[in-house]
Scaffold this active site. Structure first.
Site, PDB file in Angstrom:
ATOM      1  N   ARG A  60      -2.917  -5.638 -25.294  1.00  0.00           N
ATOM      2  CA  ARG A  60      -1.990  -4.625 -25.829  1.00  0.00           C
ATOM      3  C   ARG A  60      -0.863  -5.314 -26.575  1.00  0.00           C
ATOM      4  O   ARG A  60      -0.493  -4.522 -27.691  1.00  0.00           O
ATOM      5  CB  ARG A  60      -1.474  -3.592 -24.722  1.00  0.00           C
ATOM      6  CG  ARG A  60      -2.812  -2.757 -24.051  1.00  0.00           C
ATOM      7  CD  ARG A  60      -2.200  -2.012 -22.860  1.00  0.00           C
ATOM      8  NE  ARG A  60      -2.471  -3.325 -21.909  1.00  0.00           N
ATOM      9  CZ  ARG A  60      -1.615  -2.864 -20.590  1.00  0.00           C
ATOM     10  NH1 ARG A  60      -0.961  -2.032 -20.510  1.00  0.00           N
ATOM     11  NH2 ARG A  60      -2.036  -3.832 -19.686  1.00  0.00           N
ATOM     12  N   GLU A  97       1.615 -11.029  -7.984  1.00  0.00           N
ATOM     13  CA  GLU A  97       1.704 -10.563  -6.540  1.00  0.00           C
ATOM     14  C   GLU A  97       1.028 -11.523  -5.603  1.00  0.00           C
ATOM     15  O   GLU A  97       1.747 -12.032  -4.601  1.00  0.00           O
ATOM     16  CB  GLU A  97       1.069  -9.162  -6.598  1.00  0.00           C
ATOM     17  CG  GLU A  97       1.551  -8.410  -5.242  1.00  0.00           C
ATOM     18  CD  GLU A  97       1.154  -6.958  -5.191  1.00  0.00           C
ATOM     19  OE1 GLU A  97       0.507  -6.501  -6.374  1.00  0.00           O
ATOM     20  OE2 GLU A  97       1.026  -6.405  -4.155  1.00  0.00           O
TER      21      GLU A  97
HETATM   22  P1  AMP Z   1       5.209  -7.909 -15.313  1.00  0.00           P
HETATM   23  O1  AMP Z   1       5.426  -7.434 -13.830  1.00  0.00           O
HETATM   24  O2  AMP Z   1       6.615  -7.053 -15.851  1.00  0.00           O
HETATM   25  O3  AMP Z   1       5.217  -9.222 -15.555  1.00  0.00           O
HETATM   26  O4  AMP Z   1       4.275  -7.008 -15.985  1.00  0.00           O
HETATM   27  C1  AMP Z   1       3.015  -7.724 -15.871  1.00  0.00           C
HETATM   28  C2  AMP Z   1       1.863  -7.303 -17.001  1.00  0.00           C
HETATM   29  O5  AMP Z   1       1.281  -6.287 -16.624  1.00  0.00           O
HETATM   30  C3  AMP Z   1       2.707  -6.560 -18.338  1.00  0.00           C
HETATM   31  O6  AMP Z   1       1.900  -7.279 -19.632  1.00  0.00           O
HETATM   32  C4  AMP Z   1       2.561  -5.371 -18.164  1.00  0.00           C
HETATM   33  O7  AMP Z   1       2.186  -4.675 -19.629  1.00  0.00           O
HETATM   34  C5  AMP Z   1       1.442  -4.985 -17.091  1.00  0.00           C
HETATM   35  N1  AMP Z   1       1.798  -3.986 -16.496  1.00  0.00           N
HETATM   36  C6  AMP Z   1       2.497  -4.090 -15.192  1.00  0.00           C
HETATM   37  N2  AMP Z   1       2.517  -3.043 -14.532  1.00  0.00           N
HETATM   38  C7  AMP Z   1       2.004  -2.002 -15.388  1.00  0.00           C
HETATM   39  C8  AMP Z   1       1.740  -0.470 -15.161  1.00  0.00           C
HETATM   40  N3  AMP Z   1       2.192  -0.108 -13.982  1.00  0.00           N
HETATM   41  N4  AMP Z   1       1.019  -0.001 -16.143  1.00  0.00           N
HETATM   42  C9  AMP Z   1       0.621  -0.640 -17.221  1.00  0.00           C
HETATM   43  N5  AMP Z   1       0.737  -1.898 -17.375  1.00  0.00           N
HETATM   44  C10 AMP Z   1       1.265  -2.529 -16.551  1.00  0.00           C
END
Ligand code: AMP
Length: 172
Positions: A60, A97
Site C-alpha cells: 500500500r 509480534e
Molecule cells: P507497525 O505496527 O506500525 O509497524 O505496522 C505494521 C504494518 O502493518 C504497517 O505497514 C501498517 O500499514 C500495517 N498495519 C498494522 N496494523 C494495521 C491495521 N490495524 N490495519 C491495517 N494495517 C495495519
C-alpha cells in the site's frame, strides 16, 4: 465541502488474525475524489518540508507513495521485503509480534543529504516506519517527515518515532 476520508476506510475484524481490527483502505483508493483528496492532504503537509524523495514499502505504500511523489515533484524509493529488489541492497530489521521482519532498499537509492518523506498507510506500533527511517539514515539521507493516512493512537506508535516530525490524516 471537505470529504470525510474516514468514511471510505472499512473496518475488517479479525484480519489477518483474531483480535486485529484491520483498516482497509481499498474503498478509499477506488474512489477518485477520495483518493485525490488523501494525496492532496498528504502533499499539503509534506511540501513545505521540501522533500527530494518519498519512501514507501510494499504494497500500500507504493500506491500512496507513488502518487504523493508525483504530486510533490519528488522521486520515489520502494522499500521491499528481502529478495525482491534486483540490485545491491541495504537492510533494516524490525520486531513483529512473533519474531522479526526486514525491509531492503537499493544501496544507491538515496544520496547523502537527500531530504526524504517516509510514508505508510497505517501507523500501528511504529516498528516498520522506524525501520524505514533507519534505511534512509544508513545512506546518509535526512528524514524530513513521516506521514501516514491512518494513525492507531492507542498503540502509541509515535513513541517509536520520537525525534521525527510525524503527521497523520485520520486518527483512531
Ligand atoms: P507497525 O505496527 O506500525 O509497524 O505496522 C505494521 C504494518 O502493518 C504497517 O505497514 C501498517 O500499514 C500495517 N498495519 C498494522 N496494523 C494495521 C491495521 N490495524 N490495519 C491495517 N494495517 C495495519
Amino acid at each position: 465541502m471537505t470529504l470525510d476520508l474516514a468514511s471510505k476506510v472499512r473496518d475488517v475484524p479479525d484480519f489477518p488474525k483474531e483480535g486485529i481490527l484491520f483498516k482497509d483502505v481499498m474503498p478509499l483508493i477506488a474512489d477518485p475524489e477520495y483518493f485525490a483528496e488523501s494525496i492532496r492532504q498528504l502533499a499539503e503537509w509534506s511540501r513545505p518540508r521540501e522533500p527530494d524523495l518519498v519512501l514507501g514499502a510494499e504494497a500500500r505504500g507504493f500506491i500512496f507513495g507513488g502518487a504523493l511523489a508525483y504530486e510533490l515533484g519528488a522521486g520515489f524509493v520502494p522499500a521491499r521485503k528481502p529478495g525482491k529488489l534486483p540490485w545491491e541492497t541495504i537492510e533494516a530489521t524490525y520486531d513483529l509480534e512473533y519474531g522479526t521482519d526486514s525491509l531492503q532498499i537499493h544501496r544507491d537509492a538515496i544520496g547523502a543529504g537527500a531530504r526524504v518523506i517516509v510514508l505508510d498507510d497505517v501507523l500501528a506500533t511504529g516498528g516498520t516506519a522506524r525501520a524505514k527511517c533507519e534505511l534512509v539514515e544508513q545512506l546518509g539521507g535526512n528524514v524530513v517527515g513521516v506521514v501516514f493516512l491512518i494513525e492507531l493512537t492507542f498503540l502509541n506508535g509515535r513513541e517509536r518515532l520520537d525525534g521525527y516530525d510525524v503527521h497523520s490524516l485520520i486518527k483512531y
